[in-house]
Design an enzyme around this catalytic site. Structure first.
Site, PDB file in Angstrom:
ATOM      1  N   GLU A  96       0.805  -1.226   0.000  1.00  0.00           N
ATOM      2  CA  GLU A  96       0.000   0.000   0.000  1.00  0.00           C
ATOM      3  C   GLU A  96       0.839   1.278   0.000  1.00  0.00           C
ATOM      4  O   GLU A  96       0.304   2.376   0.040  1.00  0.00           O
ATOM      5  CB  GLU A  96      -0.929   0.013   1.235  1.00  0.00           C
ATOM      6  CG  GLU A  96      -1.957  -1.108   1.228  1.00  0.00           C
ATOM      7  CD  GLU A  96      -2.988  -1.009   2.342  1.00  0.00           C
ATOM      8  OE1 GLU A  96      -2.834  -0.155   3.248  1.00  0.00           O
ATOM      9  OE2 GLU A  96      -3.956  -1.797   2.319  1.00  0.00           O
ATOM     10  N   ARG A 148       1.955   1.995   4.704  1.00  0.00           N
ATOM     11  CA  ARG A 148       1.760   2.929   3.602  1.00  0.00           C
ATOM     12  C   ARG A 148       2.952   3.837   3.323  1.00  0.00           C
ATOM     13  O   ARG A 148       2.896   4.640   2.410  1.00  0.00           O
ATOM     14  CB  ARG A 148       0.465   3.716   3.801  1.00  0.00           C
ATOM     15  CG  ARG A 148      -0.754   2.865   3.436  1.00  0.00           C
ATOM     16  CD  ARG A 148      -2.051   3.585   3.556  1.00  0.00           C
ATOM     17  NE  ARG A 148      -2.372   3.889   4.938  1.00  0.00           N
ATOM     18  CZ  ARG A 148      -2.853   3.012   5.816  1.00  0.00           C
ATOM     19  NH1 ARG A 148      -3.119   1.776   5.444  1.00  0.00           N
ATOM     20  NH2 ARG A 148      -3.079   3.352   7.064  1.00  0.00           N
ATOM     21  N   ASN A 292     -13.352   5.760  13.226  1.00  0.00           N
ATOM     22  CA  ASN A 292     -14.687   5.373  13.688  1.00  0.00           C
ATOM     23  C   ASN A 292     -14.724   5.072  15.179  1.00  0.00           C
ATOM     24  O   ASN A 292     -13.692   4.977  15.837  1.00  0.00           O
ATOM     25  CB  ASN A 292     -15.150   4.135  12.911  1.00  0.00           C
ATOM     26  CG  ASN A 292     -14.163   2.979  12.999  1.00  0.00           C
ATOM     27  OD1 ASN A 292     -13.215   2.923  12.224  1.00  0.00           O
ATOM     28  ND2 ASN A 292     -14.372   2.075  13.950  1.00  0.00           N
ATOM     29  N   ASP A 342     -19.033   2.611  11.138  1.00  0.00           N
ATOM     30  CA  ASP A 342     -17.617   2.508  10.777  1.00  0.00           C
ATOM     31  C   ASP A 342     -17.225   3.586   9.777  1.00  0.00           C
ATOM     32  O   ASP A 342     -16.409   3.355   8.888  1.00  0.00           O
ATOM     33  CB  ASP A 342     -17.287   1.099  10.226  1.00  0.00           C
ATOM     34  CG  ASP A 342     -15.795   0.907   9.990  1.00  0.00           C
ATOM     35  OD1 ASP A 342     -14.993   1.549  10.692  1.00  0.00           O
ATOM     36  OD2 ASP A 342     -15.432   0.120   9.098  1.00  0.00           O
ATOM     37  N   LYS A 371     -15.188   7.866   4.100  1.00  0.00           N
ATOM     38  CA  LYS A 371     -16.039   6.699   3.880  1.00  0.00           C
ATOM     39  C   LYS A 371     -17.524   7.028   3.746  1.00  0.00           C
ATOM     40  O   LYS A 371     -18.247   6.352   3.032  1.00  0.00           O
ATOM     41  CB  LYS A 371     -15.883   5.738   5.063  1.00  0.00           C
ATOM     42  CG  LYS A 371     -14.738   4.771   4.982  1.00  0.00           C
ATOM     43  CD  LYS A 371     -14.908   3.788   6.148  1.00  0.00           C
ATOM     44  CE  LYS A 371     -13.799   2.772   6.210  1.00  0.00           C
ATOM     45  NZ  LYS A 371     -14.057   1.823   7.335  1.00  0.00           N
ATOM     46  N   HIS A 652      -9.613 -15.130   6.175  1.00  0.00           N
ATOM     47  CA  HIS A 652      -9.840 -16.343   5.380  1.00  0.00           C
ATOM     48  C   HIS A 652     -10.979 -16.192   4.379  1.00  0.00           C
ATOM     49  O   HIS A 652     -11.223 -17.108   3.603  1.00  0.00           O
ATOM     50  CB  HIS A 652     -10.088 -17.541   6.302  1.00  0.00           C
ATOM     51  CG  HIS A 652      -8.860 -17.968   7.045  1.00  0.00           C
ATOM     52  ND1 HIS A 652      -7.867 -18.710   6.464  1.00  0.00           N
ATOM     53  CD2 HIS A 652      -8.433 -17.712   8.309  1.00  0.00           C
ATOM     54  CE1 HIS A 652      -6.887 -18.919   7.348  1.00  0.00           C
ATOM     55  NE2 HIS A 652      -7.208 -18.317   8.475  1.00  0.00           N
TER      56      HIS A 652
END
Ligand code: CA
Length: 734
Positions: A96, A148, A292, A342, A371, A652
């Protein structure tokens, strides 16, 4: 030329500082300049526009507009753009970072917080520093072991390490000069964001609000590592002073915006500053983007409160301005009062002058597209809201603000009774950096088409104990069963776009739709181009005025990271990191056309006439066959699904469908054996790999129920034609 000039200037200035007022010796310094490494300081970054051949800081300049004045690569020449060199990192997983380039050296981070210094001309490695993050610490992350980038200052390279360290490295050798633990390591804090340097300070935030921590930023002295100031983003749970710079405004304002009970008093309340930190050179302040709430569910976090305005939970989901020298509060703007979705406000911020003053006079503004789906333009000097406009599909508000600049919520988004909220926790725009071209006047935003999410607030979720601590029922967000056609269904939820946003008109100028979400950050250049990587593994150049796709190249791995550009010996280069990983990739494995393999992270660098070859992607060679007969019954599958969704899906994959970055449990010999499964999931024998034991959180019956669920998912894949039926099928079926 600039390189030599600046090297001499820096050598001279440091000599003058070292020698105080002794002017007699200055000639010697000029005659024998040593060539300092990473000779970049606040003044040089302030003047970044004077040397566009460098990329001196994470966002390209202090204003973090990610626009370069280089234009050799443009609409006329871009067809000749080719790969010049590829640097292979030591490990796979998400990539990133945005590289920093100073005087011919590229400094960059890969996964596991590993720092690389590379010759920017050839890609040859100069040094590597591995802070050796443990597998156990890796398990504290919500969103993969990503990083980052670094900050570079005065011969030092600063990195925020995943386990909470902030380290200063010698830019010439990679040796550690100082190392500070910036967090309580007994709590689930991590660091993924790039530190920033201003004046004599280096500042760093942290992450962990999904798991339960209290956010803050800390500024340290660049030379000594001594703590200079700290600012918490949410009050101390007992509302007593911390001895931090946040104390005064908490007493005056923020303490009263929280009740006295609820999960925030034990779990920290959230508000982590995990990405955007911007130094405002004009107002001498630091802007931080606050995350958040923790837990997400406001009625669990702060049950005394409601959405009437008295319990806004300051400073969650806010832009906060702090005095750069002292860390004292200046102003804030809270885009999402009392967040329960969030909706971090951690997305990148940039500072620009727009003709929004009186009679079109220039006005210095902060821009952010967080967001929650609103594009904000805020006065940088005092935080006055200038405009807030939805830039993507959203249904949590009416799309309008009230007279106090608060979003007008729809009742369903407050009540959350099965309402599919848009955007969901992926956000309409996440951390992937946007860029701003001063010629077109557009901001290039990598958006996510609003993936809806059901925030299920029920009794079970209030008491659930899981590694992610959101206060919502993680299982409710997905179909309980693995329905026929799940992959196709999941793909219909996915989507993104590249939006060219006009911040003065507050409307889009053009939109390029894309079939998948979580595409890469953008770079804008004077060549009239916008560069962006995407989830399909392409690296693309678009015309900045029209959005026309003018060039592309397939990478190995995706390019979620933002590209950057620099120039050496009159040649312009463009670099971007590629890799497979990050949370969107891991949880949405089902949305991929096919699973991927564990490619190492790479720096891929282009120039005109570049003719290097990219390696071929590794082949995905997994035997997609259940390794055991179907076990369990609907009750155990349901319990297993619930616990899987709470604890396992973030790595996963939802529905136990892996992206391939982490082994797919459905085809694993581990899930085939009750004993081996228990030794991994309960006892943590794969601890060093980041797979910790869960015996503190889930009991033996639940652990076995997860195994049964995973095996059922394998057999459902067979039923749906997505997998092979093994020999044992016939036997088991009799
Ligand atoms: Ca979050």
């Amino acid at each position: 030329m600039t390189y030599l000039k600046s090297a001499i200037a820096v050598a001279l200035s440091s000599f003058l500082i070292a020698c105080g007022s002794d002017q007699s010796a200055t000639n010697e310094a000029v005659e024998a300049p040593s060539v300092p490494v990473a000779a970049v300081d606040t003044d040089r970054i302030k003047n970044a526009a004077a040397e566009p051949e460098m990329w001196l800081t994470y966002g390209g300049s202090y204003d973090e507009t990610r626009h370069s004045q280089l234009g050799q690569i443009n609409g006329d020449t871009v067809q000749n753009l080719g790969v010049d060199w590829v640097f292979e990192m030591d490990k796979p997983r998400g990539a990133e970072a945005t590289p920093v380039v100073v005087d011919g050296v590229m400094y960059v981070t890969g996964s596991w917080s590993i720092v690389y210094a590379v010759d920017a001309r050839t890609g040859e490695e100069l040094w590597t520093y591995d802070p050796k993050v443990s597998g156990e610490d890796a398990a504290k992350g919500c969103c993969d072991v990503v990083n980052r980038g670094v900050a570079v200052h005065n011969g030092k390279v600063f990195v925020g390490v995943f386990d909470g360290r902030l380290e200063a490295l010698d830019a010439a050798t990679g040796d550690v000069l100082w190392s500070n633990v910036t967090v309580d390591q007994s709590k689930p804090y991590t660091i993924t964001g790039a530190p920033r340097v201003f004046k004599d300070k280096v500042i760093v935030g942290n992450s962990g609000a999904e798991l339960g921590v209290r956010g803050y930023v800390t500024a340290y002295n660049v030379e000594t590592g001594d703590l200079e100031w700290r600012f918490y983003t949410v009050p101390n749970p007992n509302k007593e002073p911390d001895g931090a710079m946040s104390d005064a405004i908490f007493a005056e304002l923020a303490n009263d915006s929280w009740g006295d009970t609820g999960a925030w008093t034990t779990d920290g309340g959230g508000g982590t500053v995990w990405d955007s930190i911007v130094y405002d050179t004009v107002n001498d302040q630091v802007l931080i983007g606050v995350g958040n709430g923790s837990p997400w569910n406001a009625s669990v976090r702060d049950p005394e409160g409601d959405f009437g305005g008295d319990y806004d939970n300051l400073f969650l989901s806010s832009i906060l301005a702090l005095d750069a020298d002292t860390g004292a509060y200046r102003w804030h703007y809270q885009g999402t009062p009392r967040d329960q979705w969030d909706f971090t406000a951690t997305a990148q911020m940039m500072l620009v002058d727009l003709p929004l003053g009186e009679d079109g006079a220039p006005r210095r503004v902060v821009m952010q597209a967080p967001k929650n789906g609103f594009f904000y333009v805020v006065d940088a000097a005092d935080g006055e809201l200038i405009s807030a406009t939805p830039f993507a599909q959203q249904n949590w508000t009416t799309g309008e603000l009230d007279e106090n600049g608060r979003p007008i919520l729809v009742q369903e988004a407050i009540d959350l009774n099965g309402y599919a909220v848009m955007p969901g926790p992926t956000g309409a725009h996440n951390w992937h950096p946007m860029s701003y071209n001063p010629d077109t006047g557009f901001v290039y935003i990598p958006t996510n088409v609003a993936l809806p999410y059901v925030y299920a607030s029920n009794e079970a979720s209030r008491n659930a104990k899981s590694i992610w601590n959101t206060g919502y029922d993680a299982g409710m967000a997905w179909a309980y069963e693995y329905p026929k056609g799940t992959i196709a269904y999941t793909q219909t939820l996915d989507g993104g776009s590249l939006v060219a946003w006009d911040p003065v008109a507050a409307e889009p100028a053009w939109i390029v739709p894309f079939p998948q979400a979580f595409n890469g950050g953008t770079l804008s250049t004077d060549g009239g181009l916008v560069f962006q990587g995407n989830k399909r593994g392409e690296f693309v150049a678009y015309d900045a005025s029209t959005g026309e796709r003018v060039w592309s190249q397939r990478l190995v791995g995706d390019a979620a990271a933002a590209p950057m550009t620099y120039e050496l010996d009159g040649e312009q280069y463009v670099s971007v990191l590629s890799g497979w990983g990050n949370v969107s990739m891991m949880i949405y494995g089902a949305a991929l056309e096919k699973p991927v393999t564990q490619e190492p992270g790479r720096i891929v660098t282009f120039k005109l006439g570049g003719d290097a070859e990219l390696p071929s992607p590794l082949e995905y060679l997994v035997d997609e066959t259940p390794k055991t007969a179907l076990v369990g019954d609907p009750e155990s599958w349901q319990l297993g699904m619930q616990r899987f969704a709470e604890n396992c899906q973030f790595c996963h994959g939802a529905y136990a469908i892996s992206s391939g970055v982490i082994p797919d449990l459905r085809w694993s010999d581990v899930s085939a054996s009750e004993e081996i499964w228990a030794s991994v999931v309960r006892d943590g024998i794969l601890n060093d790999n980041g797979m910790v034991g869960f015996s503190d959180i889930i009991n033996d019956d639940e652990i076995e129920a997860i195994r049964k669920y995973v095996i059922r998912q394998a057999w459902l894949a067979v039923e749906n034609g997505n997998a092979q039926a093994p020999e044992l099928a016939a036997a088991a079926g009799e």
